[in-house]
Design a protein around this motif. Structure first.
Motif, PDB file in Angstrom:
ATOM      1  N   TRP A  48       4.070 -12.028  -4.135  1.00  0.00           N
ATOM      2  CA  TRP A  48       3.253 -10.627  -4.313  1.00  0.00           C
ATOM      3  C   TRP A  48       3.896 -10.021  -5.165  1.00  0.00           C
ATOM      4  CZ3 TRP A  48      -0.622 -10.188  -1.511  1.00  0.00           C
ATOM      5  CH2 TRP A  48      -0.685 -11.096  -0.353  1.00  0.00           C
ATOM      6  N   ARG A 108       2.171  -8.221  -8.377  1.00  0.00           N
ATOM      7  CA  ARG A 108       0.871  -7.875  -9.044  1.00  0.00           C
ATOM      8  C   ARG A 108       0.441  -8.924 -10.304  1.00  0.00           C
ATOM      9  NH1 ARG A 108      -2.487  -3.454  -7.716  1.00  0.00           N
ATOM     10  NH2 ARG A 108      -4.583  -3.854  -8.869  1.00  0.00           N
ATOM     11  N   LYS A 136      -6.634   2.549  -3.655  1.00  0.00           N
ATOM     12  CA  LYS A 136      -5.556   1.355  -3.664  1.00  0.00           C
ATOM     13  C   LYS A 136      -6.250   0.028  -3.305  1.00  0.00           C
ATOM     14  CE  LYS A 136      -1.624   4.330  -2.335  1.00  0.00           C
ATOM     15  NZ  LYS A 136      -0.760   4.493  -1.500  1.00  0.00           N
ATOM     16  N   ARG A 137      -5.851  -0.981  -3.868  1.00  0.00           N
ATOM     17  CA  ARG A 137      -6.198  -2.178  -3.574  1.00  0.00           C
ATOM     18  C   ARG A 137      -5.019  -2.859  -2.815  1.00  0.00           C
ATOM     19  NH1 ARG A 137     -10.141  -4.432  -6.989  1.00  0.00           N
ATOM     20  NH2 ARG A 137     -10.359  -3.290  -8.929  1.00  0.00           N
ATOM     21  N   ASP A 163      -3.666  -5.613  -2.445  1.00  0.00           N
ATOM     22  CA  ASP A 163      -2.556  -6.647  -3.107  1.00  0.00           C
ATOM     23  C   ASP A 163      -1.498  -5.587  -3.810  1.00  0.00           C
ATOM     24  OD1 ASP A 163      -3.909  -5.588  -5.278  1.00  0.00           O
ATOM     25  OD2 ASP A 163      -3.720  -7.630  -6.214  1.00  0.00           O
ATOM     26  N   SER A 164      -1.479  -4.256  -3.441  1.00  0.00           N
ATOM     27  CA  SER A 164      -0.617  -3.152  -4.217  1.00  0.00           C
ATOM     28  C   SER A 164       0.343  -3.121  -3.311  1.00  0.00           C
ATOM     29  CB  SER A 164      -1.386  -1.946  -4.527  1.00  0.00           C
ATOM     30  OG  SER A 164      -1.883  -1.227  -3.469  1.00  0.00           O
ATOM     31  N   SER A 167      -7.025  -9.660  -3.671  1.00  0.00           N
ATOM     32  CA  SER A 167      -6.896  -8.839  -4.880  1.00  0.00           C
ATOM     33  C   SER A 167      -8.361  -7.982  -5.309  1.00  0.00           C
ATOM     34  CB  SER A 167      -6.909  -9.480  -6.129  1.00  0.00           C
ATOM     35  OG  SER A 167      -7.893 -10.733  -6.269  1.00  0.00           O
TER      36      SER A 167
END
Length: 391
Positions: free
Chosen positions: A70, A72, A201-202, A204-205, A149
């Motif tokens: 995890w 980025r 926000k994505r 995966d953040s 993502s």
């Protein structure tokens, strides 16, 4: 006395030899029990994720989110090339398709609008489940960073939206910005704000726990488009209009490899890529430059076999689908899906007729290979073959 003993012997023998009907009933009962257990297992396998409900598969996936993964990941051209092998079309795939019944949504136009649209959604989800079960049953169910993502998060209305470029994503970002309170109206959000300053926000953040929690409890949304039409739309936008990124980064290597006797101007600027040159690049296993999200298959971008989407919309019914979804998630009554055209606002929207014109520039083999490239998108999202000579 002898007769008495013989009678007892006959009685004893009859006790140890039950009639044939007894054994038949016993075997029938055992078979029924086995069938019942098997059907229960099958029903568990097809259970669908729903917002607010925890499924057994998601509890397993909680353990399938490696901490070390995890981080980025930087987006690079071709960074998803490792997934392309799963898109290979084999003779077995086509044989299965030809021998399987045609999947068609079971809808009734006389039903009330909300009921009809709910039935359409159930049909679309069912088709994706069936295709994943038939063609992707052997893939790992581990959720990795690249699976999430492309997903944007809107926490206030518990919405997860997977971005598929050229399928209404710019306007969906405008809607997400309004839902999140970043903007008051979609009309005040220009192109630059949508793509470079959207404050969204994505997925995966977030950390592993945050990702798992949102996948379990939020409404997961995906919008798709007829694959060939989406491909032509991307080509027109990135190569037929001035573009300071796609011309030098993609245009120059494409012209260099696929154009005979290219001029120095074309080699220097990367402008003027033809549709056939673009298709040659797309279908080349040794591409001079990597893939791009604008023409990558939707099933690769959004991983519907890993993430069971609650809502699957289509560009062909975009306004109706989008506004139905907004009402379901409790969006403000005055918020509707906008109709802005980003990119080149003066150019006509890519239609079926425009798409047919571009593909008429290719030969039958090139059309077939392009169809093969997006084969899983056609199956999963129930689009018809665009040309009669395809197999």
């Amino acid at each position: 006395m002898v007769d008495f003993l013989r009678g007892r012997r006959r009685l004893r023998v009859s006790v140890y030899k039950p009639p044939c009907s007894f054994w038949f009933l016993l075997l029938f009962g055992i078979g029924g029990l086995v069938l019942f257990i098997h059907l229960q297992d099958l029903s568990d396998m097809v259970l669908q994720q729903a917002p607010g409900r925890k499924k057994r598969s998601l509890m397993v996936n909680r353990q399938h989110l490696p901490d070390s993964q995890w981080k980025r990941q930087a987006a690079t051209p071709g960074s998803r090339e490792h997934d392309l092998g799963s898109q290979r079309v084999t003779k077995r795939h086509r044989k299965l398709l030809k021998t399987s019944p045609v999947l068609r949504p079971h809808t009734n136009s006389s039903l009330p609008s909300s009921r009809r649209l709910s039935d359409v959604q159930e049909s679309r989800r069912r088709i994706v489940r069936e295709v994943c079960g038939k063609y992707r049953s052997n893939i790992s169910r581990t959720i990795m960073p690249h699976h999430v993502s492309r997903i944007y998060v809107e926490d206030r209305h518990k919405l997860l939206y997977c971005e598929v470029p050229k399928a209404g994503c710019s306007n969906w970002k405008r809607v997400l910005m309004v839902l999140a309170g970043v903007a008051n109206s979609t009309w005040e959000i220009n192109h630059a704000a949508v793509h470079y300053n959207n404050h969204l926000k994505r997925l995966d953040s977030f950390d592993r726990q945050g990702i798992t929690k949102r996948l379990e409890t939020y409404t997961k949304v995906l919008f798709v488009r007829e694959p060939m039409e989406r491909l032509v739309s991307a080509f027109r936008d990135k190569f037929e209009s001035p573009n300071s990124y796609y011309h030098p980064v993609f245009g120059k290597p494409i012209i260099s490899k696929y154009r005979v006797n290219a001029s120095q101007t074309a080699l220097k600027t990367g402008s003027g890529v033809t549709f056939r040159e673009f298709i040659h690049y797309l279908l080349d296993v040794h591409r001079p430059v990597g893939m791009d999200i604008h023409w990558e298959a939707a099933n690769q971008l959004c991983s519907p076999c890993h993430l069971h989407y609650d809502f699957i919309g289509k560009v062909e019914t975009l306004e109706e689908d989008a506004n139905f979804l907004l009402r379901k998630i409790g969006a403000p009554e005055n918020l509707t899906y906008p109709s802005f055209k980003d990119g080149n606002p003066k150019a006509a929207r890519t239609s079926t007729q425009i798409t047919q014109h571009y593909f008429s520039l290719l030969n039958a083999s090139e059309r077939q290979r392009a169809y093969d490239f997006y084969y899983m998108d056609y199956l999963m999202f129930n689009y018809s073959k665009p040309y009669k000579d395809l197999y």
